[in-house]
Design an enzyme around this catalytic site. Structure first.
Site, PDB file in Angstrom:
ATOM      1  N   TYR A 158       9.516 -32.996  74.554  1.00  0.00           N
ATOM      2  CA  TYR A 158      10.433 -31.936  74.835  1.00  0.00           C
ATOM      3  C   TYR A 158       9.640 -30.579  74.606  1.00  0.00           C
ATOM      4  O   TYR A 158       9.981 -29.587  74.713  1.00  0.00           O
ATOM      5  CB  TYR A 158      11.847 -31.954  74.535  1.00  0.00           C
ATOM      6  CG  TYR A 158      12.692 -32.932  75.241  1.00  0.00           C
ATOM      7  CD1 TYR A 158      13.296 -32.488  76.489  1.00  0.00           C
ATOM      8  CD2 TYR A 158      12.634 -34.369  74.810  1.00  0.00           C
ATOM      9  CE1 TYR A 158      13.959 -33.509  77.172  1.00  0.00           C
ATOM     10  CE2 TYR A 158      13.608 -35.136  75.378  1.00  0.00           C
ATOM     11  CZ  TYR A 158      14.085 -34.780  76.694  1.00  0.00           C
ATOM     12  OH  TYR A 158      14.840 -35.906  77.305  1.00  0.00           O
ATOM     13  N   LYS A 228      11.682 -46.258  68.206  1.00  0.00           N
ATOM     14  CA  LYS A 228      10.622 -47.182  68.873  1.00  0.00           C
ATOM     15  C   LYS A 228       9.461 -47.349  67.837  1.00  0.00           C
ATOM     16  O   LYS A 228       8.446 -47.408  68.435  1.00  0.00           O
ATOM     17  CB  LYS A 228      10.250 -47.033  70.324  1.00  0.00           C
ATOM     18  CG  LYS A 228       9.669 -48.210  71.166  1.00  0.00           C
ATOM     19  CD  LYS A 228      10.306 -49.264  71.129  1.00  0.00           C
ATOM     20  CE  LYS A 228       9.698 -50.508  71.751  1.00  0.00           C
ATOM     21  NZ  LYS A 228      10.304 -51.853  71.638  1.00  0.00           N
ATOM     22  N   ASP A 285      15.168 -50.022  72.282  1.00  0.00           N
ATOM     23  CA  ASP A 285      15.670 -50.870  73.345  1.00  0.00           C
ATOM     24  C   ASP A 285      16.719 -51.726  73.098  1.00  0.00           C
ATOM     25  O   ASP A 285      17.508 -52.095  73.915  1.00  0.00           O
ATOM     26  CB  ASP A 285      13.989 -51.442  73.888  1.00  0.00           C
ATOM     27  CG  ASP A 285      13.459 -52.062  72.510  1.00  0.00           C
ATOM     28  OD1 ASP A 285      13.769 -51.915  71.404  1.00  0.00           O
ATOM     29  OD2 ASP A 285      12.703 -52.965  73.245  1.00  0.00           O
ATOM     30  N   ASP A 309      18.493 -38.460  74.480  1.00  0.00           N
ATOM     31  CA  ASP A 309      18.651 -37.967  75.607  1.00  0.00           C
ATOM     32  C   ASP A 309      19.252 -39.459  76.459  1.00  0.00           C
ATOM     33  O   ASP A 309      20.387 -39.359  76.988  1.00  0.00           O
ATOM     34  CB  ASP A 309      17.568 -37.571  76.328  1.00  0.00           C
ATOM     35  CG  ASP A 309      17.957 -36.606  77.544  1.00  0.00           C
ATOM     36  OD1 ASP A 309      18.937 -36.595  77.982  1.00  0.00           O
ATOM     37  OD2 ASP A 309      17.102 -35.981  78.460  1.00  0.00           O
TER      38      ASP A 309
END
Length: 422
Positions: A158, A228, A285, A309
């Site tokens: 972002y 991640k 995940d 998000d």
């Protein structure tokens, strides 16, 4: 554009911040900037304002609302999307609430929402996700969800550092990465869009620090760092490393316990000091499934921008959708409350949108100001209204025997509950 062009209420005073004491100073009649927003914001904004005013007055408080503008209303009024006056008013008055904004094509901003967060350094996007009795949910036990997500608000993808496929700049970056940094063969031939993903020690640590402090102050058992890092080792992986450093080095062992190897170990095998907040890591995940399969095992989540998000929206879906999911952005002595949902242009002007998310975002704002009594009254009134079956169209179509109310009728019903409960 000058700040003086915003109409400042004469019957209110500014909220101030004592930096040395790290305390907000809230007068008896605080001025609160409010930005109704675009699309359905023109309906949910006034509806939420009415409910918040009622809750404040019912608990002995007073609000002097100051309307500010961005997006479509700012273009109509000032011929620009994000006037300096709006930014300056929010910065100067420390607390504010806004509805959803639509960023037009060619506006000069990737997102007006992101621009406000970055300009004001509102680095923590906080979204409490809890179930309200009576809200239809796809889950068997939605009441198990009581989770607060802390999303880093200023970095990650972002930050807006990217280059369009086929541009000279993209080719320059490709040449540098392949020739100078020796990553030849990683990218496909032909036009390619490229971007940088900045994640800093400063941004990571201050976000995790906020999450841990929140857990301590609100008697939460666990903070989970979600990333991640098994793939993006030097961005998301370092977010996790820096976050665990905060937990391990900045707090007493009997107050915060940094769980070792928590990415891979089951936490019931870890010996945790009594009453200590445990800080662990989870892969993003895997976390998407654990949120559904082991909902009640998680309290506070802290994560980089993009993961935050996705995961906060997924959490909102478990308790009935974004129409009831509140949020707020926090910085040093500042709060800008806003709902999670978008501006939904197709539903604009129909007086049917659900203002609950914006109302509950206002609850967050009031609690930040120290008005816990008004905040609790808002939650109780909203929950009683919904559980009675008096709801807007989005919920009524899922409830047998529900009564469909317009946006304004729903706000009136919540105000009636406030007056009954006060």
């Amino acid at each position: 554009m000058s700040y003086e062009q915003v109409e400042v209420p004469e019957n209110g005073e500014k909220v101030t911040y004592d930096e040395e004491a790290d305390e907000l100073r809230v007068p008896e009649n605080p001025i609160i900037p409010i930005l109704h927003g675009d699309g359905i914001g023109n309906e949910v904004g006034p509806a939420a304002q009415k409910v918040l005013t009622a809750a404040a007055e019912a608990t002995g408080h007073d609000v002097a609302w100051m309307e500010v503008y961005a997006g479509e209303t700012a273009r109509e009024k000032y011929d620009e999307n994000l006037p300096d006056a709006t930014v300056d008013a929010i910065r100067d008055h420390r607390v504010a609430i806004k509805g959803p904004l639509t960023t037009p094509v060619g506006a000069g901003f990737r997102s007006l929402n992101v621009a406000l967060r970055q300009t004001l350094d509102l680095y923590a996007n906080v979204r409490p996700t809890y179930y309200l009795d009576g809200v239809p949910s796809p889950m068997k036990s939605p009441e198990e969800m009581d989770m607060v997500t802390f999303r880093e608000n200023t970095e990650d993808v972002y930050a807006g550092i990217e280059w369009e496929a086929g541009s000279d700049e993209a080719e320059q970056v490709r040449d540098f990465v392949e020739d100078e940094m020796d990553f030849d063969g990683v990218m496909h031939d032909g036009p390619i869009g490229l971007g940088l993903k900045p994640i800093s020690e400063k941004g990571s640590k201050r976000l995790v620090r906020e999450a841990i402090d929140y857990a301590i102050e609100n008697d939460r058992d666990k903070v989970t760092l979600v990333h991640k890092g098994n793939i993006m080792k030097f961005t998301e992986g370092q977010f996790g490393d820096w976050g665990m450093e905060v937990a391990d080095e900045e707090y007493p062992d009997d107050e915060v316990f940094a769980a070792p190897d928590s990415l891979w170990e089951e936490q019931d095998e870890v010996d945790i000091p009594e009453d200590a907040v445990m800080v662990e890591e989870r892969l993003a995940d895997a976390m998407l499934q654990w949120m559904q399969l082991r909902t009640d095992e998680f309290d506070v989540l802290a994560m980089p921008n993009l993961n935050g998000d996705y995961l906060s929206d997924a959490a909102g879906a478990q308790i009935g959708g974004l129409g009831v999911a509140p949020g707020a952005n926090f910085g040093k002595g500042r709060c800008l409350a806003e709902p999670v949902h978008g501006s939904s242009p197709k539903n604009a002007g129909l007086n049917k949108a659900n203002p609950t998310a914006l109302i509950l975002s206002g609850r967050l704002l009031f609690e930040y100001m120290g008005w816990e009594d008004a905040g609790q009254l808002i939650r109780d009134a909203v929950e009683e209204t919904i559980s009675s079956g008096e709801v807007t169209y989005d919920l009524e179509r899922q409830i047998e025997g529900g009564e469909k109310l317009s946006t304004t009728e729903y706000a009136d019903a919540v105000v009636d509950r406030i007056e009954e409960l006060a």
